[in-house]
Design a protein around this motif. Structure first.
Motif, mmCIF file in Angstrom:
data_model
loop_
_atom_site.group_PDB
_atom_site.id
_atom_site.type_symbol
_atom_site.label_atom_id
_atom_site.label_comp_id
_atom_site.label_asym_id
_atom_site.label_seq_id
_atom_site.Cartn_x
_atom_site.Cartn_y
_atom_site.Cartn_z
ATOM 1 N N ASP A 235 -15.112 -5.301 2.486
ATOM 2 C CA ASP A 235 -15.508 -4.288 2.764
ATOM 3 C C ASP A 235 -16.647 -3.437 2.255
ATOM 4 N N VAL A 238 -17.522 1.976 -0.148
ATOM 5 C CA VAL A 238 -17.047 2.900 0.834
ATOM 6 C C VAL A 238 -18.188 3.700 1.399
ATOM 7 N N ASP A 244 -11.158 3.597 6.333
ATOM 8 C CA ASP A 244 -9.985 3.405 6.834
ATOM 9 C C ASP A 244 -8.865 4.159 5.695
ATOM 10 N N ALA A 246 -5.794 5.060 5.308
ATOM 11 C CA ALA A 246 -4.783 4.424 5.001
ATOM 12 C C ALA A 246 -4.591 3.459 4.016
ATOM 13 N N GLU A 247 -5.953 2.561 4.117
ATOM 14 C CA GLU A 247 -5.881 1.384 3.307
ATOM 15 C C GLU A 247 -7.021 1.360 1.880
ATOM 16 N N THR A 248 -7.764 2.508 2.102
ATOM 17 C CA THR A 248 -8.640 2.491 0.847
ATOM 18 C C THR A 248 -8.431 3.713 -0.122
ATOM 19 N N LEU A 249 -8.580 3.561 -1.313
ATOM 20 C CA LEU A 249 -8.226 4.485 -2.307
ATOM 21 C C LEU A 249 -9.391 5.222 -2.418
ATOM 22 N N GLY A 251 -10.609 6.759 -5.310
ATOM 23 C CA GLY A 251 -11.557 6.358 -6.466
ATOM 24 C C GLY A 251 -10.639 5.884 -7.733
ATOM 25 N N VAL A 255 -6.803 4.173 -8.078
ATOM 26 C CA VAL A 255 -6.917 2.632 -8.550
ATOM 27 C C VAL A 255 -5.851 2.612 -9.753
ATOM 28 N N LEU A 258 -2.254 3.115 -8.772
ATOM 29 C CA LEU A 258 -1.683 1.953 -7.988
ATOM 30 C C LEU A 258 -1.350 0.914 -9.192
#
Lengths: 264, 128
Positions: A235, A238, A244, A246-249, A251, A255, A258
């Protein structure tokens, strides 16, 4: 034109009969044959036109089912590309602004260090040449102390200005990645346009179809591979508006969260 | 943490390599080498002497994730700490990197403080 060369036998026979009739003075018959010849000619013209129309239709049909152009237009890839390029402008603007701002902060500090050192140098010269009275030397010592304090602070600030300028240059990497994506899109559009030209010239009979057809077919077949690669491609940075969510954090903090949930 | 350790910086954009190199120098790490993608990094790693790998993900040729897997699969390199510095920030990619055995993950654009924090954390774990 092709029909000029490939006059069929019936046409030639009637044309010869026309000459015979005209020479023998049989005007009635000659006129009838002439009308007949014109009708024959018009029929073949309409047939050619019909074939041409069908070819154009076939070309577009084939193109529509195989091409990514409709996908590009309807899927919003073009709109995305514009969004990406706009973001590149924003990022380069920000980087330039940050750089200019830091430089504008740094210049007065450099000027103050330069004028401070010049003043001290001339005093120091006079001192080393024993041209300075004791009182004046005490004054020079005070000036020196003030200068050293401020130069110490200023050089720290300059260091931070330079670091800010350096970090601002990371735009080159991030915008570069975004521009690569847009270049890929332009290449896809170019490929599809070439394909369209090949398909249409194939149907129009303007190229040796035995030579061009396999190339065009191969290109259509490789489309699926390209699409798969597209899906697998990364990808990159950003781009606001194209996230997206739902899928992209959002910052580094997300991260970190997660990763720590994964035991890091 | 040994400040003389040899660090390999892998990124296809030379500006980013210079930024990382300068930030590392500010942190006291002056022994750095550079490569512009996984393919050019592999022989440098194979030659030996690299103690720490800082890599981008999205690069032409061999990507960072494949370089990480290569390192973990190589007996001589498998213990090497690897820090990923990348613009990729999808959940599944971060999980993929974690599963491949990354030691730290920084998303671009980042700050000098973030780089310091992640490096400190990596070596705290290793040294403890």
């Amino acid at each position: 034109m092709a029909e000029g060369i490939n006059l069929d036998d019936a046409f030639i026979r009637r044309a010869k009969e026309l000459v015979v009739c005209a020479e023998s003075g049989n005007d009635e018959e000659a006129k009838a044959i002439l009308d007949e010849l014109i009708t024959m000619k018009e029929t073949s013209l309409f047939q050619e036109l019909g074939k041409l129309t069908r070819d154009v239709h076939e070309t577009f049909k084939a193109f529509r089912t195989d091409s990514r152009i409709t996908e590009l237009a309807e899927g919003g890839d073009m709109a995305d590309a514009k969004e990406r390029l706009n973001y590149v402008i924003t990022m380069t603007q920000q980087a330039a602004d940050t750089t200019m701002e830091q430089i504008e902060h740094a210049i007065p500090l450099c000027e103050s260090i330069t004028s401070g050192t010049s003043e001290l140098l001339s005093g120091w010269e006079r001192f080393t040449h024993r041209q300075m009275a004791a009182d004046e030397f005490r004054q020079l010592s005070k000036t020196l102390k003030v200068f050293l304090d401020s130069a110490n602070n200023d050089s720290k600030t300059l260091m931070s200005n330079l670091n800010e300028i350096m970090m601002a240059q990371s735009y080159q990497d991030l915008t570069g990645q975004i521009i690569y994506k847009v270049i890929k899109l332009v290449e896809d559009v170019e490929d599809d346009l070439i394909k369209l030209i090949r398909l249409s010239s194939k149907h129009m009979g303007q190229v040796d179809s035995s030579e061009r057809e396999p190339a065009a077919e191969k290109q259509l077949a490789s489309d699926d591979d390209d699409n798969n690669k597209q899906k697998k491609s990364l990808d990159g940075p950003v781009v606001p508006g194209l996230i997206d969510e739902a899928e992209t954090l959002a910052g580094q903090d997300e991260v970190d969260d997660l990763l720590s949930s994964l035991g890091f | 943490m040994n400040k003389d350790m040899k660090i390999l910086i892998v990124d296809d954009f030379s500006t980013m390599r210079r930024i990382i190199k300068n930030l590392l120098r500010d942190l006291g790490f002056t022994n750095t080498v550079e490569a512009d993608d996984g393919t050019t990094a592999v022989p440098i790693l194979a030659a030996g002497g690299i103690d720490f790998l800082v890599t981008d993900w999205n690069m032409p040729g061999m990507q960072g994730i494949d370089l990480l897997r290569h390192v973990r699969a190589d007996e001589k390199l498998s213990k090497m700490p690897v820090l990923m510095v990348t613009a990729e920030q999808k959940r599944e990619q971060i999980i993929e990197a974690a599963q491949a055995g990354v030691n730290g993950y920084i998303v671009k654009p980042f700050t000098a403080a973030t780089l310091k924090e992640k490096i400190d954390k990596i070596f705290e774990r290793i040294d403890s």
